[in-house]
Design a protein around this motif. Structure first.
Motif, PDB file in Angstrom:
ATOM      1  N   SER A  92       0.796  -1.231   0.000  1.00 34.00           N
ATOM      2  CA  SER A  92       0.000   0.000   0.000  1.00 34.00           C
ATOM      3  C   SER A  92       0.828   1.281   0.000  1.00 34.00           C
ATOM      4  O   SER A  92       0.602   2.146  -0.849  1.00 34.00           O
ATOM      5  N   PRO A  93       1.788   1.432   0.920  1.00 35.46           N
ATOM      6  CA  PRO A  93       2.550   2.688   0.889  1.00 35.46           C
ATOM      7  C   PRO A  93       3.256   2.918  -0.450  1.00 35.46           C
ATOM      8  O   PRO A  93       3.344   4.043  -0.914  1.00 35.46           O
ATOM      9  N   LEU A  95       2.189   1.875  -3.379  1.00 41.45           N
ATOM     10  CA  LEU A  95       1.196   2.243  -4.389  1.00 41.45           C
ATOM     11  C   LEU A  95       0.797   3.710  -4.263  1.00 41.45           C
ATOM     12  O   LEU A  95       0.291   4.299  -5.205  1.00 41.45           O
ATOM     13  N   LEU A  96       1.006   4.275  -3.079  1.00 33.10           N
ATOM     14  CA  LEU A  96       0.554   5.643  -2.850  1.00 33.10           C
ATOM     15  C   LEU A  96       1.621   6.680  -3.158  1.00 33.10           C
ATOM     16  O   LEU A  96       1.450   7.842  -2.890  1.00 33.10           O
ATOM     17  N   ARG A  97       2.755   6.222  -3.694  1.00 32.98           N
ATOM     18  CA  ARG A  97       3.791   7.177  -4.084  1.00 32.98           C
ATOM     19  C   ARG A  97       3.823   7.290  -5.599  1.00 32.98           C
ATOM     20  O   ARG A  97       3.503   6.327  -6.294  1.00 32.98           O
TER      21      ARG A  97
END
Lengths: 264, 335
Positions: A92-93, A95-97
């Motif tokens: 998740s982290p 994918l959020l960058r």
């Protein structure tokens, strides 16, 4: 993008430096299998008058040394890591960058290869002397080996990612990738050089992607194929890289939609 | 509010889950045919948040809070409905959007464990393409606000949970996002660390004007930070309005606490004034209807006369209000 890669490389080298011993052990582990096959083939060849097909004992040695090097340079373990990341929500982290998660893997992969190539070279030189390996490599072979091993690495990496991306649908990719590895064991040129596989198996092997990852670049490096054959085999590599590139694009796009951020 | 930063309309998320009963027979059956059930994690919610607002997003476990935050940050695709954040559709995950928002989850780590945070910050600088000058000033500011001086040079795995959370905050905000989604930012932290994180969020919001949507199970977080709260339960919106009005809307009663000089509260019959909630030595707590609270208080003061040492009238504690909301499942109230 170059600056991003440089920053990622620095960070990854720092992280990897904490696991030097582990890296070396992994590297040694990856050499054990080819050396065992080498020893087995040497024994078989010696019992049959020192020659099997076009390979004598010294050819086998050269082949398995090349195979070890190629195996190290093309190794890709994304499927295992990626499944873990999806299952634990660690993706998740990333994918959020504003950077595709594949780039972190490319860097990890490169760093592992950079940190293990020198000790591996030492081990391989030692094996070469022990078994008196004979290389038939010409400068042209060396020249072709460079793009060939790059294609092989790309193919291993992309096919690994296609498998890894299955983790979006099932959080048990392990089973699939184990099956994949077993197939590679037979068809990639590990159990025997592709040229020594019995007729139908050889045809199958050349129709599958596995041989283009290991056997093909290894034979080019050894000088075990003629230049026209090498070019033909490299065309096969290009076809498979293109296939897996588009497969990855497609699977990733659909998969990310599917991603339910399990436990994330 | 035409310039809403977060604009959510009828957002839904349905998860398809596989179910089976326990036992061998059921297990074998599930090999052939799986029973699937749809779970409505978010069942159509609508709200808007203006620039610079700090909004508390409340609900019990499984209410759909995190699912909503994941959709707004772009991790999840909704099953239906629309959302726009800063004018972007989050789940398209355009780089321009990702570069302007952050999702911080209290129980998740995004830093590389084996290297000091300062090095992770450098990586993030390149990923977010932050100019050197801006990067330095942001890092200095975050270091000062979060007191990170000592922490950023140790490998992340050597930090305590609280220390790590502070560093995670810095990493999550290093690109100065205009929108921050905070999911349980203080979970597992001790009281003083909770207070620091709260102060930091308030200060960050004040300095940067960032819009913040935060979930927390600690009502203190919400009381300290949020003027407005959105309450959801079972995927539906129950309340959206000022925190101050939540009690009035959702708990239509007040709490009167009377302390008696003679300590004989237990013997005094106060049932006539309201519902007695508790009686302790010398102190009695009553629950009375909001409308009649002033009148009942007056009567108590009159009737008890000089026996009364102290009296207070308060809204019920916010936890109690929230609990009441969740257990009674009232219909949507919008302020």
């Amino acid at each position: 993008m170059i600056r991003t890669y440089r920053a990622l490389l620095v960070a990854q080298i720092q992280a990897a430096s904490q696991y030097r011993v582990q890296s070396i052990l992994w590297m040694l582990f990856s050499v054990i299998r080819p050396v065992i096959f080498l020893a087995a083939w040497v024994a078989v060849a010696n019992s049959q008058g020192g020659q099997i097909g076009a390979y004598d004992v010294r050819d086998f040695a050269a082949y398995y040394i090349c195979l070890s090097l190629v195996s190290n340079l093309t190794m890709s373990w994304n499927a295992y890591d990626f499944e873990f990341e999806v299952r634990m929500g660690r993706l998740s982290p990333k994918l959020l960058r504003p950077l595709h998660p594949i780039h972190y893997s490319v860097v990890e992969n490169l760093v592992w290869k950079l940190t293990t190539i020198i000790p591996l070279a030492i081990v391989l030189v030692f094996v070469a002397i022990t078994f008196d390996a004979r290389f038939r490599t010409t400068p042209m072979h060396l020249l072709l080996f460079v793009p060939s091993v790059l294609l092989a690495a790309a193919l291993a990496f992309l096919s690994g990612w296609v498998l890894a991306t299955l983790a979006f649908w099932t959080t048990r990719v392990h089973a699939v990738s184990t099956f994949w590895d077993r197939a590679a064991f037979i068809f990639a040129g590990q159990i025997a050089p592709l040229a020594l596989l019995p007729g139908p198996l050889q045809t199958i092997a050349l129709a599958l992607p596995f041989g283009y990852i290991l056997g093909v670049p290894a034979e080019i490096l050894r000088g075990g194929v003629t230049i026209p054959t090498a070019l033909q085999l490299m065309a096969g590599q290009v076809v498979w890289v293109v296939i897996f590139y588009f497969a990855f694009q497609r699977v990733w796009r659909v998969g990310v939609r599917q991603y339910s951020a399990v436990g994330a | 509010m035409t310039d809403a930063v977060v604009d959510v309309r009828e957002l839904r998320k349905t998860f398809r889950v596989t179910e089976r009963e326990e036992g061998l027979a059921a297990t074998l059956r599930s090999f052939v045919k799986r029973h699937r059930k749809d779970v409505n994690a978010v069942a159509g919610i609508t709200f808007r948040i203006g620039p610079g607002e700090v909004v508390g997003f409340l609900g019990p476990n499984g209410a759909g809070k995190t699912t909503t935050l994941k959709m707004l940050s772009g991790l999840l695709h909704p099953s239906a409905g629309e959302a726009s954040v800063l004018g972007y559709v989050p789940w398209r995950r355009e780089n321009a959007y990702l570069g302007r928002m952050t999702l911080l989850m209290g129980n998740r780590t995004q830093l590389v464990w084996d290297i000091p945070a300062a090095d992770s910050f450098r990586v993030l600088q390149e990923i977010y393409r932050i100019p050197e000058g801006q990067f330095r000033s942001t890092v200095n500011e975050l270091t000062e606000l979060l007191e990170l001086q000592e922490l950023v040079h140790k490998p992340v795995r050597n930090l305590s949970l609280g220390e790590r959370m502070k560093v995670e905050f810095a990493a999550g905000l290093i690109h100065s996002p205009s929108v921050a989604f905070l999911d349980e930012p203080t979970i597992g932290l001790d009281i003083s660390m909770q207070v620091r994180i709260r102060r930091f969020v308030a200060e960050y919001n004040r300095r940067t004007g960032a819009t913040v949507l935060l979930t927390s199970h600690y009502m203190d977080d919400v009381v300290a930070l949020c003027k407005r709260v959105i309450v959801i339960h079972r995927g539906r919106l129950l309340y959206d309005g000022p925190l101050a009005d939540l009690a009035e809307r959702m708990a239509p009663y007040k709490i009167i606490t009377a302390t008696l000089h003679d300590g004989a509260a237990s013997s005094t019959d106060l049932d006539a004034y309201g519902t007695v909630v508790s009686r302790e030595e010398g102190r009695v707590t009553l629950r009375v209807d909001r409308q009649v609270a002033p009148e009942r208080t007056g009567r108590l003061v009159n009737d008890l006369g000089s026996r009364l040492a102290d009296i207070s009238v308060e809204d019920p504690p916010i936890e109690e209000v929230i609990d009441r909301v969740f257990t009674s499942e009232q219909t949507t109230v919008s302020a």
